[in-house]
Design an enzyme around this catalytic site. Structure first.
Site, mmCIF file in Angstrom:
data_model
loop_
_atom_site.group_PDB
_atom_site.id
_atom_site.type_symbol
_atom_site.label_atom_id
_atom_site.label_comp_id
_atom_site.label_asym_id
_atom_site.label_seq_id
_atom_site.Cartn_x
_atom_site.Cartn_y
_atom_site.Cartn_z
ATOM 1 C CD GLU A 1 8.730 5.921 1.945
ATOM 2 O OE1 GLU A 1 9.779 5.375 1.545
ATOM 3 O OE2 GLU A 1 7.599 5.444 1.775
ATOM 4 C CD GLU B 1 13.981 3.461 -1.329
ATOM 5 O OE1 GLU B 1 13.118 2.634 -1.665
ATOM 6 O OE2 GLU B 1 13.721 4.494 -0.702
ATOM 7 C CG HIS C 1 -1.988 -0.969 1.255
ATOM 8 N ND1 HIS C 1 -2.615 -1.357 2.421
ATOM 9 C CD2 HIS C 1 -2.603 -1.648 0.252
ATOM 10 C CE1 HIS C 1 -3.568 -2.246 2.128
ATOM 11 N NE2 HIS C 1 -3.573 -2.438 0.818
HETATM 12 C C1 NOJ Z 1 9.438 4.001 -1.147
HETATM 13 C C2 NOJ Z 1 9.828 2.681 -0.593
HETATM 14 O O1 NOJ Z 1 10.904 2.823 0.311
HETATM 15 C C3 NOJ Z 1 10.181 1.790 -1.745
HETATM 16 O O2 NOJ Z 1 10.648 0.556 -1.255
HETATM 17 C C4 NOJ Z 1 8.985 1.615 -2.630
HETATM 18 O O3 NOJ Z 1 9.344 0.836 -3.731
HETATM 19 C C5 NOJ Z 1 8.467 2.970 -3.107
HETATM 20 N N1 NOJ Z 1 8.284 3.842 -2.008
HETATM 21 C C6 NOJ Z 1 7.136 2.846 -3.829
HETATM 22 O O4 NOJ Z 1 6.125 2.521 -2.912
HETATM 23 CA CA CA Z 2 12.010 4.949 0.972
#
Ligand code: NOJ
Ligand code: CA
Length: 668
Positions: A448, A472, A368
């Protein structure tokens, strides 16, 4: 419990081993505390108190009125964790401060001294002037760092657009303005301290503002209307915590934050399952797939089944699928009203994939992304959780991608307000999602997030969270995470609790090697070491399946490594330089070791005395090869076996930004 109502000017509290000494005074009518560690002053007199919008402040003109002492020494158990058994051993003093101006205004500060640090919190009873709704406009708590002119601190800035996702700064205190916690620093003497908080519930997060050199003050993240905390008469604050250790490693072996949280409130949590997962995820971050529909859409039924096949083959419990639901086709950053949490794209069939997963014994992990539109999410939340539960989903990753200060909420009057991720409103919102999910036997992995403060003890389905720069950033961050990043995280962010970092990138060449491109700035062995170093009950194998198939010998470590531990021991390390952890699996006799270093190659000799006495182990060692170095030769990996016992030592040779990962397989 002993109580005395004698007016005292000064109260002393010692940690059980006597090394930490807390002194609480009311001199000059200003309640304050100070701390000594091994006879060295580490916190100079620091003020206590708070101010309200419509009531007299609890600050000057107060004296110590009542002192109640207590001591505790008990053990309790974590349903999952870096260890099973946790000792809570502390001495406590609860001090009531009363206003001299009249006898009605009073508040209590409960101090606890553990061998690994202290915690204290305010308990403000219902009283004249504080009878109903209360608005806190200033928390006066200070941390006056003693002897800190030559201290080194590791910190990230607070109240920035990128929330907790900054590279750590290593500086003198004088370079600091306002920081997030855990805030870790080291004195010239080698003593390490870390300031944080525990049990952050229905209150604003505490950041620290340096007001004068060395004098840090609690700076609560405000609501959009400027008020810090909106509460009711008879409230308690979170615990303000200071971990103290003679060395860096001591910080890592502390249970202080967990000990200051309430016991499990969810009862039987056998449905909360630690484990490993893969997912349709990295492909989006490196641009091979999209969250949006179309030719490159990642979250299709067939792709999900392909991941489930891979997961089943290598024993992964879950497959995370991002981009399955309606909303990703628009400008979704900071724009979460687009998202529908019960409607999938046409090429994703929730029933088909979950049925397929059941027969493969692999779970779908839900996703989500709210993009910070929390009212939109809340409106759909219970339906969305029920839908997932109905399809056997046991874990959801949530996301709150929105600039700091830009969380969108619609208030009772229908007006749009913008809030911080770490203000009181969001503190409650995150917990609400966790308690709602618990009703559906679903665990939550928040991205987040609000920072961790040990609430996993109280709500064990809050299984992990992000809350720092994760993997990421190596796909697209400017700069990517530097080599020292994961040598700092254990001593800062991870002190707060588990992090969903998502380790295990095997193909570092997606943008070219060297140090000018986006890529993990590590060796391959260091990617393996992350599974042991960065504790989380859920660990992702984050790379694309084909990159694991290309290196199955190295992948074996990820296949073997557990995520739930009987015991964990940090055995060596310096903040920002290197760190070594040994962990004992929960079910079985094997131990695992992870060691990693910053940009400097180094040799570390490790005593294996953590292993069981009298047992022989086969050490399966995954280490940097002789020519390994992170910039141009990250893949040079040696896998070798050795027979060892608890009496042995091992010499680890770590390449630049390298690592070692070891499974100690217990032999009969
Ligand atoms: C930020 C998240 O840290 C990441 O893992 C995710 O792929 C993206 N948001 C999209 O929801
Ligand atoms: Ca993130």
């Amino acid at each position: 419990m002993t109580s005395s109502s004698l007016a005292a000017k000064s109260v002393q509290l010692l940690s059980p081993n006597g090394e930490i000494k807390l002194l609480i005074n009311d001199d000059d009518s200003r309640p304050n505390y100070q701390i000594e560690f091994s006879q060295q002053k580490v916190i100079a007199p620091s003020q206590l108190g708070m101010e309200f919008k419509n009531a007299e402040s609890l600050s000057e003109g107060f004296e110590i009125k009542e002192v109640v002492r207590n001591s505790v020494d008990t053990w309790w158990q974590l349903p999952w964790g870096e260890r099973q058994d946790v000792q809570d051993k502390h001495n406590e003093v609860a001090i009531t401060f009363a206003a001299k101006r009249n006898s009605t205004n009073r508040y209590l500060v409960r101090f606890r001294a553990f061998d690994d640090g202290i915690g204290f919190r305010y308990e403000v009873p219902k009283q004249q002037g504080l009878l109903a709704d209360i608005e806190i406009t200033n928390e006066l708590t200070q941390f006056s760092l003693a002897d800190a002119e030559q201290a080194t601190a590791w910190w990230i800035p607070a109240r920035g657009w990128n929330r907790y996702e900054y590279t750590y700064r290593t500086t003198a205190l004088s370079d600091i303005d306002r920081v997030h916690t855990p805030f870790t620093y080291k004195l010239k003497s080698g003593v390490h301290l870390s300031i944080h908080e525990a049990a952050l519930v229905d209150y604003a997060a505490m950041t620290l503002d340096q007001r004068r050199p060395g004098l840090f003050k609690a700076d609560l993240t405000p609501w959009s209307d400027g008020v810090l905390v909106k509460t009711k008469a008879g409230f308690k604050t979170p615990w303000r915590t200071i971990q103290i250790s003679k060395d860096a490693v001591g910080l890592l072996n502390s249970n202080l934050i967990l000990n200051l949280n309430e016991p499990n409130k969810l009862g039987d949590v056998s449905w909360v399952e630690p484990g490993k997962y893969v997912g349709i995820w990295w492909g989006m971050h490196v641009g091979e797939n999209t969250w949006a529909s179309g030719k490159k859409h990642g979250a299709t039924t067939s792709e999900t089944k392909r991941y489930m096949d891979f997961a089943a083959k290598y024993g992964f419990q879950g497959v995370l699928v991002e981009g399955w639901n309606i909303g990703w086709d628009g400008e979704w950053f900071n724009n979460g009203d687009l998202f529908h949490f019960s409607d999938s794209f046409d090429d994703f069939d929730l029933k088909a994939v979950t049925d397929y997963g059941k027969h493969k014994n692999v779970q779908l992990i839900g996703h989500h992304e709210t993009s910070g539109s929390v009212s939109n999410y809340r409106d759909q939340m219970s339906d969305a959780y029920a839908l997932y539960q109905q399809h056997g989903v046991k874990q959801i990753k949530t996301g709150y991608v929105a600039d700091g200060g830009n969380i969108k909420r619609i208030d009772e009057g229908g007006i749009v307000r913008k809030e911080w991720h770490d203000g009181q409103f969001m503190v409650a919102e995150y917990l609400h999602s966790v308690t709602e999910a618990a009703k559906h036997k679903i665990s939550i992995n928040t991205h987040e997030p609000i920072k961790a403060t040990g609430l996993r003890r109280t709500y064990p389905n809050w299984i992990a969270r992000e809350g720092a720069r994760g993997q990421e950033f190596n796909a697209w961050g400017t700069p990517p995470n530097p080599p020292e990043h994961t040598a700092i995280l254990p001593f800062t962010r991870l002190l707060a609790g588990p992090m969903d970092f998502t380790p295990g990138i095997f193909d570092m060449s997606f943008n070219g090697l060297g140090d000018k491109s986006n890529r993990p700035q590590t060796t391959l062995a260091k990617q393996l070491a992350l599974y042991v170093v960065l504790y989380s009950p859920i660990q992702m194998a984050a790379d694309l399946p084909r990159n694991y198939v290309a290196k199955l010998d190295a992948f074996q470590f990820i296949v073997d490594v557990p995520t739930d531990w009987q015991e964990s021991k940090a055995i060596a390390g310096e903040v920002g330089d290197y760190v070594v952890f040994a962990r004992h699996e929960r079910e079985g006799d094997d131990w695992y070791l992870g060691a990693l270093t910053d940009e400097n190659a180094r040799n570390i000799t490790i005593k294996l005395d953590f292993l069981a006495e009298g047992k022989t182990y086969q050490a399966q060692i995954y280490r940097d090869g002789e020519k390994a170095e992170w910039k141009h030769n990250p893949y040079d990996l040696v896998i070798e076996e050795k027979s060892v016992t608890a009496n042995d030592e091992l010499s680890l040779r770590l390449a630049t930004s390298g690592g070692t990962a070891i499974r100690f397989k217990a032999l009969k």
